[in-house]
Design an enzyme around this catalytic site. Sequence first.
Site, PDB file in Angstrom:
ATOM      1  N   PRO A  66       0.893  -1.251   0.103  1.00 29.52           N
ATOM      2  CA  PRO A  66      -0.075  -0.127   0.017  1.00 29.52           C
ATOM      3  C   PRO A  66       0.861   1.309   0.149  1.00 29.52           C
ATOM      4  O   PRO A  66       0.816   2.219   0.994  1.00 29.52           O
ATOM      5  CB  PRO A  66      -0.856  -0.116   1.267  1.00 29.52           C
ATOM      6  N   CYS A  67       1.716   1.510  -1.058  1.00 27.58           N
ATOM      7  CA  CYS A  67       2.195   2.578  -1.222  1.00 27.58           C
ATOM      8  C   CYS A  67       1.336   3.915  -1.326  1.00 27.58           C
ATOM      9  O   CYS A  67       1.953   5.219  -0.917  1.00 27.58           O
ATOM     10  CB  CYS A  67       3.136   2.858  -2.503  1.00 27.58           C
ATOM     11  N   HIS A  68       0.043   3.797  -1.360  1.00 27.07           N
ATOM     12  CA  HIS A  68      -0.734   4.968  -1.286  1.00 27.07           C
ATOM     13  C   HIS A  68      -1.014   5.550   0.136  1.00 27.07           C
ATOM     14  O   HIS A  68      -1.396   6.700   0.226  1.00 27.07           O
ATOM     15  CB  HIS A  68      -2.257   4.743  -1.786  1.00 27.07           C
TER      16      HIS A  68
END
Length: 183
Positions: A137-139
């Site tokens: 989850p780089c978001h």
Amino acid sequence: MKMFLSHLDSPLGAMLLVTDAQQVVRALDFADHKTRLYRSLRDHYGDVELTEIPTPVEIADALTRYFAGELEALDVLRTATAGSELQRRVWAALRRIPAGRTTTYGKLAKQLGFDDPRAAIDVGAANGANPIALIVPCHRVIASNGDLKGYAWGLYRKRWLLEHEKAMAPRKEEPQTAMLPGF
């Protein structure tokens, strides 16, 4: 290297999933970024032979549950990535950020043991090179001032994901004013 390509739908658009023979996720990208997916596979694995298959049930189920609001559903999925040592460390750290939370590039750099504030730039670059959307989850990484900054798959998707995870308040719609006849 032989890998498998599956197509799936999401509320954010069609997605492309790449798995290995053990159904470990190697890449997950949006179909409108297909070129990025193929470049990433080539950069990380060299020549890749992709065979199209139906989406593995466990992965499809986890993604469906995630989009339905069961935010921890993706945590059980196995991933494997090639990349530099720093990239792999950053991507592993991203998996430890709980749904509904965000961190900053600077905090992530400190968590990884970097004292130099400029390390946040390298961490940001590794974050941006993440080949596995959503599951890694780089978001969930934002700027220290709260700005969303870049997202390889588009800021509108980053915003949607953070709102979906309740890590960010939904945008308030601008009220529409109607013009009444005679005014």
